[in-house]
Design an enzyme around this catalytic site. Sequence first.
Site, mmCIF file in Angstrom:
data_model
loop_
_atom_site.group_PDB
_atom_site.id
_atom_site.type_symbol
_atom_site.label_atom_id
_atom_site.label_comp_id
_atom_site.label_asym_id
_atom_site.label_seq_id
_atom_site.Cartn_x
_atom_site.Cartn_y
_atom_site.Cartn_z
ATOM 1 C CD GLU A 119 33.546 43.072 30.626
ATOM 2 O OE1 GLU A 119 34.675 43.104 30.048
ATOM 3 O OE2 GLU A 119 33.158 42.929 31.816
ATOM 4 C CB CYS A 122 38.989 45.199 34.488
ATOM 5 S SG CYS A 122 40.655 44.203 34.907
ATOM 6 C CG HIS A 182 36.577 41.659 32.973
ATOM 7 N ND1 HIS A 182 36.729 42.486 32.030
ATOM 8 C CD2 HIS A 182 38.125 41.550 33.310
ATOM 9 C CE1 HIS A 182 37.850 43.060 32.003
ATOM 10 N NE2 HIS A 182 38.759 42.453 32.956
#
Length: 239
Positions: A182, A84, A180
């Site tokens: 994660e 990001c 994202h």
Amino acid sequence: MTVVQSSPDATLDRFADWLGEVDVRLVRADLGDAIPGPTEVGDGLVVLGGHMSAHDDAVAPWLPGLRALLAVVSATDVPALGICLGAQLLAVARGGRVELAAPPGREAGVVDVRWRPEAEQDALLSGLARAAGPRRSTAQASMHADAVVDLPRGAVWLASSSTYPFQAFRIGSAWGVQFHPEASRETLRAWADGHVDVDTEAVVAQADARADEVEAAGRALAESFAALVRTRAAVRVPV
């Protein structure tokens, strides 16, 4: 491997487990930790997201050093991953362009990331691209309003979404992903709560409906990056 964190709530999150046995050195830039030099990052570099823009040097005075680090590391054989904000910093560091509050608006929730043919041969993303099958897309968590609008010269365009074209790219030894991989459900909810233009319950409903897809994709990307870090460590010649 070094991980640079720029905001308290933009952490390694689920990557902390998915990276496996890779040794991680966490640099809390937001708490005043110094940005390491290119020779100090070890066998890999991850630059996490954050609430500031890629040009917000007054708010985050470590950003110039972080852009400089990405510029150098991406020109070596050290694998690097920008997530990001990290992807936007990588793009700017190598001569690309990021637009603040881009006109399509905030991309929030779960998005379908569509892989380009180049991704099928990519060292990091080929597993995800090939597993996508005929749909050629993978569910990923997303939360951003700024966006890369021009890739750096020499970058390889790897993925897009229906809202923003540059969801993933590679330049040198570095990858940038606008999504994202994660982020957990809880993290996504907290981020959504922080934006008045986001329907938190809609975001959470998307995360719940596609939880297995999102987790599988994020885990696969983390494990692939960890494998690149281990490979680099294995072939590195001690000084």
